[in-house]
Motif scaffolding. Structure first.
Motif, PDB file in Angstrom:
ATOM      1  N   TYR A   5       1.101   0.401 -20.203  1.00 47.09           N
ATOM      2  CA  TYR A   5       1.962   1.038 -19.222  1.00 47.09           C
ATOM      3  C   TYR A   5       1.020   1.522 -18.126  1.00 47.09           C
ATOM      4  CZ  TYR A   5       6.533   3.069 -18.150  1.00 47.09           C
ATOM      5  OH  TYR A   5       7.750   3.338 -17.588  1.00 47.09           O
TER       6      TYR A   5
ATOM      7  N   ARG B  53      -4.639  -3.300  -6.255  1.00 48.87           N
ATOM      8  CA  ARG B  53      -3.872  -2.845  -5.109  1.00 48.87           C
ATOM      9  C   ARG B  53      -3.863  -1.321  -5.071  1.00 48.87           C
ATOM     10  NH1 ARG B  53       2.438  -4.511  -3.769  1.00 48.87           N
ATOM     11  NH2 ARG B  53       2.537  -3.341  -1.819  1.00 48.87           N
TER      12      ARG B  53
ATOM     13  N   SER C 190      -3.781   6.853  -1.154  1.00 52.18           N
ATOM     14  CA  SER C 190      -3.855   7.900  -2.177  1.00 52.18           C
ATOM     15  C   SER C 190      -3.695   7.400  -3.599  1.00 52.18           C
ATOM     16  CB  SER C 190      -2.745   8.935  -1.956  1.00 52.18           C
ATOM     17  OG  SER C 190      -2.739   9.392  -0.648  1.00 52.18           O
ATOM     18  N   TYR C 191      -2.954   6.323  -3.760  1.00 49.93           N
ATOM     19  CA  TYR C 191      -2.525   5.944  -5.116  1.00 49.93           C
ATOM     20  C   TYR C 191      -3.007   4.554  -5.522  1.00 49.93           C
ATOM     21  CZ  TYR C 191       0.794   9.818  -4.816  1.00 49.93           C
ATOM     22  OH  TYR C 191       1.357  11.060  -4.691  1.00 49.93           O
ATOM     23  N   PHE C 192      -3.078   4.378  -6.850  1.00 48.26           N
ATOM     24  CA  PHE C 192      -3.143   3.043  -7.417  1.00 48.26           C
ATOM     25  C   PHE C 192      -1.710   2.505  -7.327  1.00 48.26           C
ATOM     26  CE2 PHE C 192      -6.602   5.350  -9.218  1.00 48.26           C
ATOM     27  CZ  PHE C 192      -7.608   4.429  -9.459  1.00 48.26           C
ATOM     28  N   VAL C 193      -1.562   1.235  -6.997  1.00 48.46           N
ATOM     29  CA  VAL C 193      -0.214   0.696  -6.817  1.00 48.46           C
ATOM     30  C   VAL C 193       0.000  -0.468  -7.785  1.00 48.46           C
ATOM     31  CG1 VAL C 193       1.390  -0.373  -5.180  1.00 48.46           C
ATOM     32  CG2 VAL C 193      -0.233   1.362  -4.384  1.00 48.46           C
ATOM     33  N   THR C 194       1.119  -0.430  -8.503  1.00 49.96           N
ATOM     34  CA  THR C 194       1.458  -1.534  -9.395  1.00 49.96           C
ATOM     35  C   THR C 194       2.878  -1.998  -9.115  1.00 49.96           C
ATOM     36  OG1 THR C 194       2.525  -0.250 -11.142  1.00 49.96           O
ATOM     37  CG2 THR C 194       0.118  -0.407 -11.230  1.00 49.96           C
ATOM     38  N   LYS C 195       3.234  -3.119  -9.719  1.00 45.63           N
ATOM     39  CA  LYS C 195       4.628  -3.565  -9.661  1.00 45.63           C
ATOM     40  C   LYS C 195       5.490  -2.481 -10.264  1.00 45.63           C
ATOM     41  CE  LYS C 195       3.634  -7.998 -11.090  1.00 45.63           C
ATOM     42  NZ  LYS C 195       3.983  -9.131 -11.940  1.00 45.63           N
ATOM     43  N   GLY C 196       6.701  -2.340  -9.758  1.00 48.05           N
ATOM     44  CA  GLY C 196       7.587  -1.289 -10.256  1.00 48.05           C
ATOM     45  C   GLY C 196       7.846  -1.433 -11.741  1.00 48.05           C
ATOM     46  N   VAL C 197       7.768  -0.315 -12.469  1.00 46.34           N
ATOM     47  CA  VAL C 197       8.025  -0.394 -13.907  1.00 46.34           C
ATOM     48  C   VAL C 197       9.471  -0.065 -14.253  1.00 46.34           C
ATOM     49  CG1 VAL C 197       5.682  -0.009 -14.739  1.00 46.34           C
ATOM     50  CG2 VAL C 197       7.117   1.954 -14.196  1.00 46.34           C
ATOM     51  N   LEU C 198      10.187   0.530 -13.300  1.00 53.24           N
ATOM     52  CA  LEU C 198      11.595   0.812 -13.565  1.00 53.24           C
ATOM     53  C   LEU C 198      12.427  -0.390 -13.177  1.00 53.24           C
ATOM     54  CD1 LEU C 198      12.348   4.507 -12.572  1.00 53.24           C
ATOM     55  CD2 LEU C 198      11.716   3.544 -14.780  1.00 53.24           C
ATOM     56  N   LYS C 199      13.328  -0.788 -14.069  1.00 52.81           N
ATOM     57  CA  LYS C 199      14.141  -1.980 -13.825  1.00 52.81           C
ATOM     58  C   LYS C 199      15.221  -1.721 -12.781  1.00 52.81           C
ATOM     59  CE  LYS C 199      12.246  -5.082 -16.443  1.00 52.81           C
ATOM     60  NZ  LYS C 199      11.192  -4.274 -17.021  1.00 52.81           N
TER      61      LYS C 199
ATOM     62  N   ALA D 164      -3.503  13.449  -4.708  1.00 56.47           N
ATOM     63  CA  ALA D 164      -3.514  12.415  -5.754  1.00 56.47           C
ATOM     64  C   ALA D 164      -4.894  11.789  -5.925  1.00 56.47           C
ATOM     65  CB  ALA D 164      -2.491  11.337  -5.414  1.00 56.47           C
ATOM     66  N   ASN D 165      -5.259  11.516  -7.157  1.00 52.70           N
ATOM     67  CA  ASN D 165      -6.482  10.798  -7.513  1.00 52.70           C
ATOM     68  C   ASN D 165      -7.765  11.400  -6.955  1.00 52.70           C
ATOM     69  OD1 ASN D 165      -5.368   8.592  -9.140  1.00 52.70           O
ATOM     70  ND2 ASN D 165      -4.294   8.047  -7.249  1.00 52.70           N
ATOM     71  N   THR D 166      -7.803  12.740  -6.927  1.00 55.37           N
ATOM     72  CA  THR D 166      -9.039  13.407  -6.503  1.00 55.37           C
ATOM     73  C   THR D 166      -9.735  14.076  -7.687  1.00 55.37           C
ATOM     74  OG1 THR D 166      -7.776  15.376  -5.937  1.00 55.37           O
ATOM     75  CG2 THR D 166      -8.261  13.848  -4.137  1.00 55.37           C
TER      76      THR D 166
ATOM     77  N   ARG E 223     -11.986   9.675  -3.740  1.00 55.43           N
ATOM     78  CA  ARG E 223     -10.783   8.887  -3.974  1.00 55.43           C
ATOM     79  C   ARG E 223     -10.963   7.402  -3.645  1.00 55.43           C
ATOM     80  NH1 ARG E 223      -5.392  11.584  -2.368  1.00 55.43           N
ATOM     81  NH2 ARG E 223      -6.136  11.412  -0.229  1.00 55.43           N
TER      82      ARG E 223
ATOM     83  N   THR F  14     -10.498   4.260  -6.392  1.00 56.19           N
ATOM     84  CA  THR F  14      -9.515   3.179  -6.289  1.00 56.19           C
ATOM     85  C   THR F  14     -10.149   1.844  -5.883  1.00 56.19           C
ATOM     86  OG1 THR F  14      -9.062   3.817  -4.006  1.00 56.19           O
ATOM     87  CG2 THR F  14      -7.596   4.730  -5.693  1.00 56.19           C
TER      88      THR F  14
ATOM     89  N   HIS G 110       7.878   6.322  -8.502  1.00 52.77           N
ATOM     90  CA  HIS G 110       8.540   5.033  -8.286  1.00 52.77           C
ATOM     91  C   HIS G 110       9.092   4.986  -6.870  1.00 52.77           C
ATOM     92  CE1 HIS G 110       7.985   4.607 -12.545  1.00 52.77           C
ATOM     93  NE2 HIS G 110       8.573   5.778 -12.709  1.00 52.77           N
TER      94      HIS G 110
ATOM     95  N   LYS H 124       9.957  -3.182  -5.321  1.00 52.42           N
ATOM     96  CA  LYS H 124       9.865  -2.008  -6.200  1.00 52.42           C
ATOM     97  C   LYS H 124       8.417  -1.817  -6.645  1.00 52.42           C
ATOM     98  CE  LYS H 124      14.462  -1.575  -8.115  1.00 52.42           C
ATOM     99  NZ  LYS H 124      15.159  -2.665  -7.377  1.00 52.42           N
ATOM    100  N   LEU H 125       7.900  -0.618  -6.396  1.00 53.97           N
ATOM    101  CA  LEU H 125       6.505  -0.334  -6.742  1.00 53.97           C
ATOM    102  C   LEU H 125       6.410   0.934  -7.588  1.00 53.97           C
ATOM    103  CD1 LEU H 125       4.839  -0.809  -3.230  1.00 53.97           C
ATOM    104  CD2 LEU H 125       4.865  -2.455  -5.122  1.00 53.97           C
ATOM    105  N   SER H 126       5.332   1.009  -8.357  1.00 56.03           N
ATOM    106  CA  SER H 126       5.023   2.267  -9.029  1.00 56.03           C
ATOM    107  C   SER H 126       3.649   2.714  -8.556  1.00 56.03           C
ATOM    108  CB  SER H 126       5.022   2.088 -10.549  1.00 56.03           C
ATOM    109  OG  SER H 126       6.326   1.804 -10.994  1.00 56.03           O
ATOM    110  N   LEU H 127       3.586   3.957  -8.097  1.00 61.23           N
ATOM    111  CA  LEU H 127       2.315   4.522  -7.632  1.00 61.23           C
ATOM    112  C   LEU H 127       1.742   5.378  -8.755  1.00 61.23           C
ATOM    113  CD1 LEU H 127       3.477   5.755  -4.095  1.00 61.23           C
ATOM    114  CD2 LEU H 127       2.715   3.470  -4.795  1.00 61.23           C
ATOM    115  N   VAL H 128       0.434   5.273  -8.979  1.00 59.04           N
ATOM    116  CA  VAL H 128      -0.169   6.005 -10.094  1.00 59.04           C
ATOM    117  C   VAL H 128      -1.170   7.037  -9.595  1.00 59.04           C
ATOM    118  CG1 VAL H 128      -1.166   5.749 -12.386  1.00 59.04           C
ATOM    119  CG2 VAL H 128      -0.094   3.763 -11.286  1.00 59.04           C
TER     120      VAL H 128
ATOM    121  N   ASP I 137      -3.064   2.221  -2.133  1.00 66.86           N
ATOM    122  CA  ASP I 137      -2.872   2.669  -0.753  1.00 66.86           C
ATOM    123  C   ASP I 137      -3.859   3.813  -0.530  1.00 66.86           C
ATOM    124  OD1 ASP I 137      -1.836   4.966  -1.861  1.00 66.86           O
ATOM    125  OD2 ASP I 137       0.241   4.561  -1.275  1.00 66.86           O
TER     126      ASP I 137
END
Lengths: 98, 436
Positions: free
Chosen positions: B86, A84, A88-97, B36-38, A75, A79, B132, B139-143, A86
């Motif tokens: 996206y 960016r 566990s995750y890839f982190v992006t700016k929020g996509v929900l408005k 996640a992501n493994t 992992r 990443t 989200h 506001k962040l989105s985790l992938v 954390d």
């Protein structure tokens, strides 16, 4: 004469998720139009007897069996190039408005 | 003045396959309850230079579904890139099929529903999963890319439904077929079957010039509710003389209705083009025929098969639901394929004859007995009678000497030849007439 209008450029920018300043819009309007003009030049070639293709190898039916899984990336390696992340995750700016 | 309004509904169904590996790489395809992501690699993370290679089983699976739904299988097929930005899509495009899907032009039929055209069934890769979150006011989105690249089937129907009941009945059937073929668990709560409906309301015989796309719905119940409330919303707008916008809406249970969502790119904005990294696929007719032959028959195919043998649609629908009864009917046919299957099917449904006569042979014997099976042609009967008389000259002699009960013996010989067919009374009478 520019082939693309300003609104064409803004539309492409929107699809690319780019915010352009108005000098940039003008700059890309002429640059992208040049690309299209070059396409026009290519279009003058007679391709009537050339079949369209999206492949150059001539290969067909290249498959992989579903019998075994491959090793995955660790992992932190996966990443590592993300701007960016954390633990566990890839982190992006929020996509929900909302 | 009252306008006759007609809801027009089409469906898009996404079905995630249960293959061991992903569509274009060897990562495990399982992603539910996995850290996640493994389960990622350069291919499904869209890293530069990584090359996809298609999973053969995933292709075979979609062909099976297409065959089960009576689709045309396109022997020449290829993948295309669909572009949009996206965060759940690491490459900036999704590998899918645009011009040449594996399956097209299928049809699903059921007795109490209008028939449904299957416009196309194509293969694509699933996207990553977004979570989200708001962290420190931001506001962040985790992938999570574990799901990225999992083989995904998209099935598109024609605008052939008018009610949410028809929609639900169709989708339940699709789920049954998919599970029957063993190509997906089709668990809605785990996202392995996802539903979308395009809903519009027509004021004329023609299709309306707009459609509202209902997305992100994860149960049959919610889809039915969403469709019903969307039909009601649009009907109200039409009565108010308002125009209905083409848009994407989601279902909000708390609000009990649909709400507008992000506007979607138009097809031309996806800038589809053939995927250069994946060679096209050319299937041989023999291979497809082989798949079709080995296909476990779907319930609707079975109904069609029984109907083609003369069984009434109603009886076929009932019998198909019960494996044991279905096998019983097949057994009856394999013992005697000239038997009237329509009556037998009705006897099974109405009189439970399959329970009364455990052995299909006994059922057939009893039918022959009670109906005196008259199906023997007169010409055949004459032929058998002649043969019996020639082969048993002594019996004829005995008859002339007054032993009329010898007719019983001749009848037995006759039945051996006719395999039990022929009305015994009539055959006896014919022997009498010939001998006296």
């Amino acid at each position: 004469m520019a082939k693309l209008t300003k609104s064409d450029v803004l539309h492409v920018a929107k699809l690319s998720k780019l915010d352009l300043t108005s000098p940039e819009v003008e700059k890309f309007q002429s640059q992208l139009s040049e690309v299209l003009n070059y396409m026009d030049e290519l279009n003058t070639l007679d391709t009537d007897r050339v079949l369209p293709t999206s492949q150059s190898t001539g290969l067909e039916n290249v498959f992989r069996g579903d019998d075994h899984t491959n090793d995955c990336l660790a992992r932190d390696i996966a990443t590592t190039n993300a701007s960016r992340s954390d633990s566990s995750y890839f982190v992006t700016k929020g996509v929900l408005k909302k | 003045m009252k306008t006759k309004l007609r809801p027009v509904i089409g469906l898009e169904v996404h079905i995630e396959q249960n293959t061991k590996t992903k569509m274009f790489c060897g990562c495990p395809a399982i992603h539910y309850a996995v850290p996640a992501n493994t389960h990622t690699c350069p291919v499904c993370l869209g890293l530069p230079g990584a090359l996809p290679k298609a999973n053969k089983l995933a292709v075979e699976n979609i062909l099976k579904l297409g065959l089960a739904l009576g689709c045309k299988i396109n022997l020449y097929s290829k993948f295309d890139r669909k572009h949009y930005f996206y965060p759940d899509l690491p490459k900036g495009y999704q590998i899918t099929q645009y011009e040449a899907p594996f399956c097209s032009a299928g049809r699903w039929e059921a007795p109490d529903s209008p028939s449904v055209n299957i416009t196309r069934i194509h293969l694509e890769e699933d996207t990553g999963k977004l979570i989200h979150k708001t962290v420190g006011g931001q506001k962040l989105s985790l992938v999570d890319f574990n799901r990225s690249g999992v083989p995904l089937i998209e099935l598109v129907t024609g605008p052939d439904f008018e009610t949410s009941e028809q929609v639900t009945a169709f989708l339940k059937e699709i789920r049954k077929i998919v599970r029957h073929l063993g190509i997906s668990t089709a668990d809605m709560d785990k996202g392995s079957m996802r539903l979308e409906a395009n809903v519009s309301v027509s004021t004329t015989k023609k299709l309306p010039d707009y459609k509202v796309e209902l997305k992100n719905i994860n149960s049959f119940k919610f889809l039915a509710k969403a469709v019903d409330s969307e039909i009601a919303r649009q009907t109200k707008l039409i009565h108010e003389g308002k125009r209905i916008a083409q848009e994407t809406r989601g279902f909000d249970e708390a609000a009990g209705g649909t709400l507008s969502q992000r506007t979607k790119e138009e097809a031309k904005d996806y800038r589809y083009f053939p995927e250069p990294d994946l060679p096209p696929i050319r299937l041989s007719q023999e291979y497809v025929t082989g798949l079709k032959t080995n296909l476990p028959k779907s319930p609707s195919e079975t109904i069609h098969e029984l109907a083609s043998w003369g069984v009434s649609w109603q009886a076929a629908t009932i019998i198909v639901k019960d494996r044991a009864r279905l096998n019983y009917l097949y057994d009856v046919r394999s013992i005697d394929n000239s038997v009237d299957l329509k009556s037998i099917a009705n006897l099974i449904v109405n009189k439970n004859v399959d329970k009364k006569y455990k052995d299909p042979n006994d059922l057939l014997a009893s039918i022959v007995k009670s109906a005196g099976n008259l199906s023997l042609e007169a010409k055949q009967m004459t032929k058998f009678i002649n043969e019996v008389l020639i082969e048993n000259p002594k019996a004829a002699e005995d008859f002339r000497l007054g032993k009329t009960n010898v007719v019983g013996f001749l009848l037995g010989k006759f039945m051996q030849k006719s395999a039990g067919r022929g009305d015994p009374k009539e055959v006896s009478k014919r022997f009498f007439d010939r001998l006296k």
